[in-house]
Every structure is written in C-alpha cells, then in structure tokens.
Design an enzyme around this catalytic site. Structure first.
Site: not given
Ligand code: ARG
Length: 377
Positions: A245, A353, A194, A247, A108
C-alpha cells in the site's frame, strides 16, 4: 445531474466518502501471504486468532466515528460499510482460512477511477471476500446513475503456488541483496493487486510494485485502463523490504506537491517523471512514535503518521499526535484537522486507509504533460 461516482485524484474537494467500521472485526489470519506478529513479543509467540474484543472494536469505532464527524462538519456525505461476519471461514477449491479480517480499510479493496468503481483482486486469503460489506453501496451507486462503471478484477486462486512462502524467513542480508528484484511473497503468475497500491493523479495512476501488487496485476490495470485514456506508471521503493500500500510512502496532496517518506526513496530515476512535471517531493518529519512503540497488534510501520486524508486541495485530516507533520502542513498552507486515530492502527491503517472516496468535484486532468508513455497497443 452531476455524476454520482466521480473521483479522479486524491485531493479534489471531497463530496462523498465511505469511512470503514470495526464492527465484527477479527485478527488477520496467518497465511502464505501474511505472517502477522505481536510487536515486541518473544519469537514464536502466536498471533491471536478469531474475533477482536468488544473493547478493541469500540475504541476503534469511536475514532472512526470521530473521522466521520469531522468530514460531515465540512459538508461531506459519509457512508459506512454494511455489517459482515468476519469470523466466518473462507473455503474455496484452492484454500481454506479460519476467519476473515475487517471492514476498517475500504481503501485496500475499493478504488474509484473517475466514474468507475473497481474492486481489487486482493492478495490475501483472509481478505478474499472483503468487497462484500461495500456491495450494497456499489449497487446503490450503480442503480442511481447509468454513467457509473463497475468492474471486479479477476479473483486469483490464492492457492499455495501463488505464494513464495520462504519470503517470510529470508534474513535481512538476503532482503538487502534482493532489494532491486522486487520479488515478494506473491509470484508473478496470477493477476494480483490491492487497491491501496494505487495513487490517483488524473490521467495517471501511480502504482507500487509490492507484497500485495505484482507485475501481472499492474499489467491487468494497464490493459483495462489504457483504452480509457489512463496511463499506468509503476513505481518502486527499494528500501521498503515489506512494501504494501503506497499511502505511507508517497502521498500527493495537491497539484505539484507529494509528501514523501525519508526512509523510502523512489528507485533511482523514477523521480524524474515528477520533477519534470513540476511536482515537488517533500519529505515528512520523523513520526512521533517509533516502530517499537506502535500498538502491539499493529502490523504497519510508524509511517502511518503520513497517512493523511485530503478533504480538499487545502484541507487535510492528520492524526492528533503528529505535531511535526501538522506544522509542516500548516507551513505548506493547509488547514489541518486533527483527530485521535491510534486505536485504528491495529486494523491495518490510518486516515487515508480507513476511507474510500467515491465523489470529489473536478474532472480528469493531465498532471504529467512532459513525459513519454508507451501504451501497450
Ligand atoms: N505498509 C504500510 C506501512 O507499514 C502501511 C500501509 C497502510 N495502508 C493501507 N492502505 N492499509 O508503512
């Protein structure tokens, strides 16, 4: 000597990586940029504050150690963040927050773009100083090789005016009506991003506009990286009302293959760039756990299922219970390593992550030769 820091995409053969640590982790604070909630709790139930319990920390650390082990077994050098006291408050001239968060998700905060390390601005107060646990490593890399670039993006004020606090109370109907505006809890006035909103494809960086990355942040990335020959390509996922994010939404695994999230299609038209350059978009299967059954303090969605980590273009690590995804990956000719990772979920992420790759073999390639691109200057 080959470069100490060298990583141009998400899939080249992995050589050195940082795996996060739950040591000293705290519950993420409630603040204008974040309103954490206990899953399935009655409305108004307060989210815990302060340090996580020793048990919570140990369970997550055990799984993180398991990831480190698998990576080592594949010849990867694994590094860990330095200890950090996340129970310390943060106070700047513009805000105060009672405690910080954790060093479980280096993804992140930190990103390697070729031979350069970039520290993201971050978007939340509790994460303002989250670069600190990585600084010893950054200095080590920076001292070891004069070709290593190191940039810290400008810190935003994180003052109240940077946030649109009403965002958290918008009813679903309003979110739906606004879904094509891509306006979330941060305003457009300051540079905010981020690192995990960026996905690296050689010359091209795909960046998601989100709750944690705004248009000024994307503009900063363009001004910083275009002169170095990169192209920054914003993408949008209008059906993700709380995007943060990239990913768990859009996950490239090797040239020509991107895992996509069936609930979160790209904004209409944005798929063309990928299709015109022979990238196949493959929807992942439904996760094995529904949103209601995710761990109670986990703020992420069930799509952590697709947060896989590439050890190489034909080797990936996938969470142990995600059998349908493992089967798909095997069909796509990947060697799949499986490990338990669910206790890490409440720390903000899964396998991708919880890591930050600093070295993969390979060089900068152009995976989008068929495209128009208008650089800023
Ligand atoms: N917002 C994403 C979801 O809930 C989670 C992303 C987590 N990724 C990270 N690099 N911390 O689907």
């Amino acid at each position: 000597m080959s470069e100490v820091v060298n990583s141009w995409n998400e899939w080249d053969p992995l050589e050195e990586i940082i795996v996060g640590s739950a040591d000293g982790a705290n519950f993420e604070p409630t603040e204008p940029g974040n309103r954490p909630q206990i899953r399935n709790a009655a409305p108004g139930t307060p989210f815990p504050t302060g340090p996580k319990s020793a048990e919570q920390v140990d369970r997550a650390n055990e799984e993180l150690a398991g990831l480190a082990e698998v990576l080592r077994s594949q010849g990867v050098r694994v590094r860990r963040p330095a200890p950090h006291d996340f129970s310390q408050p943060v106070r700047t001239p513009d805000f105060e927050v009672a405690n910080q968060y954790c060093a479980v998700c280096p993804r992140d905060v930190m990103i390697t773009v070729g031979n350069e390390i970039i520290e993201a601005t971050m978007s939340r107060r509790g994460r303002y100083f989250e670069f600190e646990p990585y600084r010893e490593l950054v200095y080590e890399y920076w001292n070891a090789d004069p070709r290593v670039g190191w940039t810290t993006a400008p810190k935003p004020s994180m003052a109240n005016k940077m946030y649109r606090e009403g965002f958290w109370d918008w009813p679903l109907a309003e979110r739906h009506a606004r879904m094509h505006e891509f306006e979330f809890c941060i305003t457009q006035d300051e540079v905010v991003f981020d690192a995990a909103d960026i996905s690296r494809f050689g010359r091209d960086l795909i960046v998601q506009e989100s709750m944690t990355t705004n248009r000024a942040g994307i503009h900063w990335l363009r001004r910083h990286l275009e002169p170095k020959g990169f192209r920054i390509r914003p993408v949008h996922f209008p059906l993700d009302f709380f995007p943060s994010h990239i990913d768990c939404t859009f996950v490239p695994l090797r040239p020509g293959l991107i895992l996509t999230n069936p609930d979160r299609p790209l904004r209409e038209g944005e798929e063309k760039l990928f299709l015109a350059n022979d990238w196949e978009l493959v929807d992942v299967p439904e996760p094995t756990t529904g949103n209601d059954d995710m761990p109670e303090y986990c703020q992420s969605s069930k799509w952590l299922s697709m947060n896989v980590l590439s050890i190489g273009p034909n080797k990936v690590v996938c969470e142990e219970r995600e059998k349908p995804l493992q089967d798909l990956l095997a069909k796509l000719d990947f060697e799949v390593f499986t490990i338990p990772f669910r206790h890490v979920f409440e720390y903000g992420g899964s396998l991708h992550c919880a890591t930050w790759d600093v070295r993969r073999t390979g060089t900068r390639e152009d995976y989008f030769p068929n495209s128009d691109y208008q650089p800023l200057v």
